[in-house]
Design a protein around this motif. Structure first.
Motif, PDB file in Angstrom:
ATOM      1  N   THR A  91      66.305  28.144  25.170  1.00  0.00           N
ATOM      2  CA  THR A  91      66.468  28.013  23.725  1.00  0.00           C
ATOM      3  C   THR A  91      65.090  27.855  23.102  1.00  0.00           C
ATOM      4  OG1 THR A  91      66.677  25.608  23.847  1.00  0.00           O
ATOM      5  CG2 THR A  91      68.713  26.899  23.967  1.00  0.00           C
ATOM      6  N   GLY A  92      65.016  28.105  21.804  1.00  0.00           N
ATOM      7  CA  GLY A  92      63.771  27.894  21.086  1.00  0.00           C
ATOM      8  C   GLY A  92      62.859  29.104  21.111  1.00  0.00           C
ATOM      9  N   LEU A  93      61.704  28.943  20.489  1.00  0.00           N
ATOM     10  CA  LEU A  93      60.764  30.040  20.251  1.00  0.00           C
ATOM     11  C   LEU A  93      59.823  30.242  21.428  1.00  0.00           C
ATOM     12  CD1 LEU A  93      59.502  32.081  18.187  1.00  0.00           C
ATOM     13  CD2 LEU A  93      57.992  30.194  17.489  1.00  0.00           C
ATOM     14  N   ILE A  94      59.605  31.504  21.801  1.00  0.00           N
ATOM     15  CA  ILE A  94      58.558  31.867  22.744  1.00  0.00           C
ATOM     16  C   ILE A  94      57.600  32.814  22.025  1.00  0.00           C
ATOM     17  CG2 ILE A  94      59.978  33.722  23.732  1.00  0.00           C
ATOM     18  CD1 ILE A  94      58.474  33.273  26.369  1.00  0.00           C
ATOM     19  N   ARG A  95      56.302  32.483  22.077  1.00  0.00           N
ATOM     20  CA  ARG A  95      55.287  33.279  21.366  1.00  0.00           C
ATOM     21  C   ARG A  95      54.572  34.172  22.380  1.00  0.00           C
ATOM     22  NH1 ARG A  95      51.143  31.284  18.621  1.00  0.00           N
ATOM     23  NH2 ARG A  95      51.444  32.763  16.911  1.00  0.00           N
ATOM     24  N   VAL A  96      54.561  35.470  22.071  1.00  0.00           N
ATOM     25  CA  VAL A  96      54.062  36.480  23.006  1.00  0.00           C
ATOM     26  C   VAL A  96      52.979  37.304  22.321  1.00  0.00           C
ATOM     27  CG1 VAL A  96      54.684  38.441  24.468  1.00  0.00           C
ATOM     28  CG2 VAL A  96      56.353  36.610  24.046  1.00  0.00           C
ATOM     29  N   PRO A 119      71.108  34.243  23.391  1.00  0.00           N
ATOM     30  CA  PRO A 119      71.185  34.258  21.925  1.00  0.00           C
ATOM     31  C   PRO A 119      70.580  33.036  21.256  1.00  0.00           C
ATOM     32  CG  PRO A 119      73.350  33.890  22.920  1.00  0.00           C
ATOM     33  CD  PRO A 119      72.433  34.263  24.024  1.00  0.00           C
ATOM     34  N   GLN A 120      70.357  31.945  21.993  1.00  0.00           N
ATOM     35  CA  GLN A 120      69.746  30.758  21.397  1.00  0.00           C
ATOM     36  C   GLN A 120      68.222  30.829  21.419  1.00  0.00           C
ATOM     37  OE1 GLN A 120      71.678  28.490  19.838  1.00  0.00           O
ATOM     38  NE2 GLN A 120      73.296  29.937  20.398  1.00  0.00           N
ATOM     39  N   ALA A 121      67.666  31.885  22.019  1.00  0.00           N
ATOM     40  CA  ALA A 121      66.209  32.031  22.105  1.00  0.00           C
ATOM     41  C   ALA A 121      65.676  32.794  20.899  1.00  0.00           C
ATOM     42  CB  ALA A 121      65.823  32.750  23.392  1.00  0.00           C
ATOM     43  N   GLN A 122      64.389  32.630  20.649  1.00  0.00           N
ATOM     44  CA  GLN A 122      63.678  33.347  19.589  1.00  0.00           C
ATOM     45  C   GLN A 122      62.354  33.844  20.159  1.00  0.00           C
ATOM     46  OE1 GLN A 122      63.834  29.703  17.118  1.00  0.00           O
ATOM     47  NE2 GLN A 122      64.404  31.075  15.459  1.00  0.00           N
ATOM     48  N   VAL A 123      61.875  34.981  19.647  1.00  0.00           N
ATOM     49  CA  VAL A 123      60.618  35.559  20.110  1.00  0.00           C
ATOM     50  C   VAL A 123      59.737  35.882  18.912  1.00  0.00           C
ATOM     51  CG1 VAL A 123      59.509  37.474  21.333  1.00  0.00           C
ATOM     52  CG2 VAL A 123      61.680  36.560  22.180  1.00  0.00           C
ATOM     53  N   GLU A 124      58.483  35.480  18.999  1.00  0.00           N
ATOM     54  CA  GLU A 124      57.472  35.906  18.030  1.00  0.00           C
ATOM     55  C   GLU A 124      56.476  36.778  18.774  1.00  0.00           C
ATOM     56  OE1 GLU A 124      53.807  34.172  15.283  1.00  0.00           O
ATOM     57  OE2 GLU A 124      55.376  32.810  15.991  1.00  0.00           O
ATOM     58  N   ASP A 140      52.720  31.410  24.515  1.00  0.00           N
ATOM     59  CA  ASP A 140      53.368  31.128  25.794  1.00  0.00           C
ATOM     60  C   ASP A 140      53.053  32.183  26.846  1.00  0.00           C
ATOM     61  OD1 ASP A 140      55.117  28.763  25.058  1.00  0.00           O
ATOM     62  OD2 ASP A 140      55.807  30.222  23.574  1.00  0.00           O
ATOM     63  N   VAL A 141      52.963  33.439  26.412  1.00  0.00           N
ATOM     64  CA  VAL A 141      52.807  34.573  27.331  1.00  0.00           C
ATOM     65  C   VAL A 141      51.911  35.607  26.654  1.00  0.00           C
ATOM     66  CG1 VAL A 141      54.013  36.439  28.546  1.00  0.00           C
ATOM     67  CG2 VAL A 141      55.113  34.222  28.307  1.00  0.00           C
ATOM     68  N   ALA A 142      51.135  36.338  27.462  1.00  0.00           N
ATOM     69  CA  ALA A 142      50.334  37.437  26.916  1.00  0.00           C
ATOM     70  C   ALA A 142      50.286  38.577  27.917  1.00  0.00           C
ATOM     71  CB  ALA A 142      48.917  36.970  26.590  1.00  0.00           C
ATOM     72  N   PRO A 271      62.042  27.253  31.353  1.00  0.00           N
ATOM     73  CA  PRO A 271      62.894  28.402  31.709  1.00  0.00           C
ATOM     74  C   PRO A 271      62.695  29.591  30.773  1.00  0.00           C
ATOM     75  CG  PRO A 271      64.150  26.369  31.863  1.00  0.00           C
ATOM     76  CD  PRO A 271      62.828  26.000  31.251  1.00  0.00           C
ATOM     77  N   LYS A 272      62.452  29.339  29.490  1.00  0.00           N
ATOM     78  CA  LYS A 272      62.317  30.447  28.547  1.00  0.00           C
ATOM     79  C   LYS A 272      61.110  31.314  28.902  1.00  0.00           C
ATOM     80  CE  LYS A 272      59.637  27.842  25.070  1.00  0.00           C
ATOM     81  NZ  LYS A 272      59.602  27.390  23.655  1.00  0.00           N
ATOM     82  N   VAL A 273      60.030  30.691  29.399  1.00  0.00           N
ATOM     83  CA  VAL A 273      58.842  31.459  29.785  1.00  0.00           C
ATOM     84  C   VAL A 273      59.089  32.198  31.091  1.00  0.00           C
ATOM     85  CG1 VAL A 273      56.406  31.314  30.426  1.00  0.00           C
ATOM     86  CG2 VAL A 273      57.294  29.887  28.565  1.00  0.00           C
TER      87      VAL A 273
END
Length: 297
Positions: A91-96, A119-124, A140-142, A271-273
């Motif tokens: 859940t929550g935002l992951i910034r890529v 569906p509870q996740a978000q991506v920027e 979080d990731v690149a 887990p989201k990453v």
């Protein structure tokens, strides 16, 4: 079979640079550490450590082996962390962050499937042709293309991208095949007024007839016959297949650039990453885009 516990012990000895410190770290005696390392070397049939009264020196074989053992230790830590955090969906935002071309070509299906499954996740997604500072910029990731410059990052290789010198049949018909040793006399499409190219082992400071800041524009200009471009295979492969561009100076790529997905740390990896990195590794291989049905010129 080599006991995995001895492989983890060896990784600890190398990291601590001492039998004594490794023994304290693991709660066993120094003699036990020494004996297990000796048995490990005997089973492998190679010398991993050179011992003196003052210090340990890792042999060449030991360096390679310790890197593998450390990677196994990191995977075990990651598995333990995953269990402790539970199996809940991310859940929550992951910034890529990603280079523009790679992000446009490959990350859309990754993000689509990731958000559809969780569906509870978000991506920027931040597209930028520069090396971001993950921690400072809150990423979080690149995606990194080219050599890895920051050894503190955890990297997972996705593949390699070939880069070619290309020109259109129209250009070659008008100006002839260029000389790899003297590209400055050719009409080139560059990204800087002060750019150096290397072809067939020869470095040449080019004098671009057109300077751009976008790889797709460089490729389109090459197709239009403006000049020679240096572009990645993932961008120009369709045009090469359809005959709109030709590879110059033989089939060997001008360079190969590694593609990695990187993140700051394996320790307590959310887990989201982890799940996003797995999705990138599965879905974002550097395969060529579909043909766009361009009419022959």
């Amino acid at each position: 079979m080599i006991p995995p516990a001895d492989m983890l012990l060896f990784a600890t000895v190398v990291r601590e640079e001492s039998f004594t410190r490794a023994a304290l770290k693991l709660g066993i005696t120094k003699q036990t550490v020494s004996e297990r390392i000796r048995q490990l070397e005997e089973r492998l049939g190679v010398r991993l450590l050179e011992r003196t009264t003052r210090r340990l020196r890792v042999t060449g074989a030991g360096v390679t082996y310790s890197e593998r053992c450390a990677a196994i230790a990191a995977l075990i830590d990651e598995a333990n962390s995953e269990v402790q955090q539970g199996k809940a969906d991310p859940t929550g935002l992951i910034r890529v962050s990603s280079p523009v071309l790679y992000g446009r070509r490959f990350l859309t299906p990754v993000i689509s499937k990731y958000l559809d499954r969780y569906p509870q996740a978000q991506v920027e997604l931040v597209l930028a042709d520069r090396r971001p500072h993950l921690i400072e910029e809150g990423l979080d990731v690149a995606i990194h293309i080219g050599p890895l410059l920051d050894s503190s990052l955890v990297a997972r290789k996705l593949g390699e991208s070939s880069v070619h010198f290309v020109a259109s049949p129209r250009y070659l018909s008008r100006y002839g095949m260029p000389d790899a040793r003297n590209l400055r006399s050719a009409r080139c499409i560059g990204f800087s007024a002060f750019e150096t190219w290397m072809a067939e082992g020869v470095k040449t400071r080019i004098d671009p007839v057109l300077t751009v800041n976008d790889l797709e524009l460089a490729c389109e200009a090459a197709i239009a016959g403006v000049g020679i471009a240096l572009v990645p295979d993932i961008l120009c492969r369709d045009a090469l297949r359809d005959g709109w561009l030709k590879v110059l100076f033989g089939p060997k790529p001008a360079m190969l650039r590694s593609i990695h997905v990187v993140y700051p740390s394996r320790t307590n990896l959310p887990p989201k990453v982890r799940l996003f990195v797995d999705a990138v590794a599965t879905l974002a291989a550097p395969t060529p885009p579909k043909a766009r049905g361009r009419k022959r010129r």
